[in-house]
Design a protein around this motif. Structure first.
Motif: not given
Length: 108
Positions: A51-67, A94-105
């Motif tokens: 899910d990290a590479a999904s549209d949602e994941g991209i939106a979250l990543y860009t939102s938090i980094t640009s924020g 970025l650690e928060m992003f990782y925790q959201r998209y941890t591979p075992t999620r």
């Protein structure tokens, strides 16, 4: 941080009613595609949930980094990236992003 006017033009709609031409917007779309490919490689390596590479994941990543950048520019524009009250939090964000998209999620 070194070119704050350019950052405003890139990340905010500072000119009411302005929309970039397709040619002017193409580099932004290329950057998103590069991010998508980077995240997908990280997913393929088993380091992130798909899910990290999904549209949602991209939106979250860009939102938090640009924020982070937006907060820094708005509240402490004279600080360096490394010393800024907000920008120095980027590793935590970025650690928060990782925790959201941890591979075992989602696995039990």
């Amino acid at each position: 941080m070194d070119n704050q006017v350019l950052a405003q033009l890139l990340f905010w709609r500072t000119v009411p009613g302005f929309e970039p031409s397709p040619a002017a917007f193409a580099p932004a779309q290329d950057a998103i595609q590069d991010l998508r490919e980077h995240l997908q490689k990280t997913v393929d390596a088993g380091l992130l949930h798909p899910d990290a590479a999904s549209d949602e994941g991209i939106a979250l990543y860009t939102s938090i980094t640009s924020g982070v950048l937006s907060q820094q520019l708005a509240n402490e524009p004279g600080a360096s990236f490394e010393e800024g009250r907000f920008t120095r939090l980027l590793p935590t964000v970025l650690e928060m992003f990782y925790q959201r998209y941890t591979p075992t999620r989602g696995k039990r």
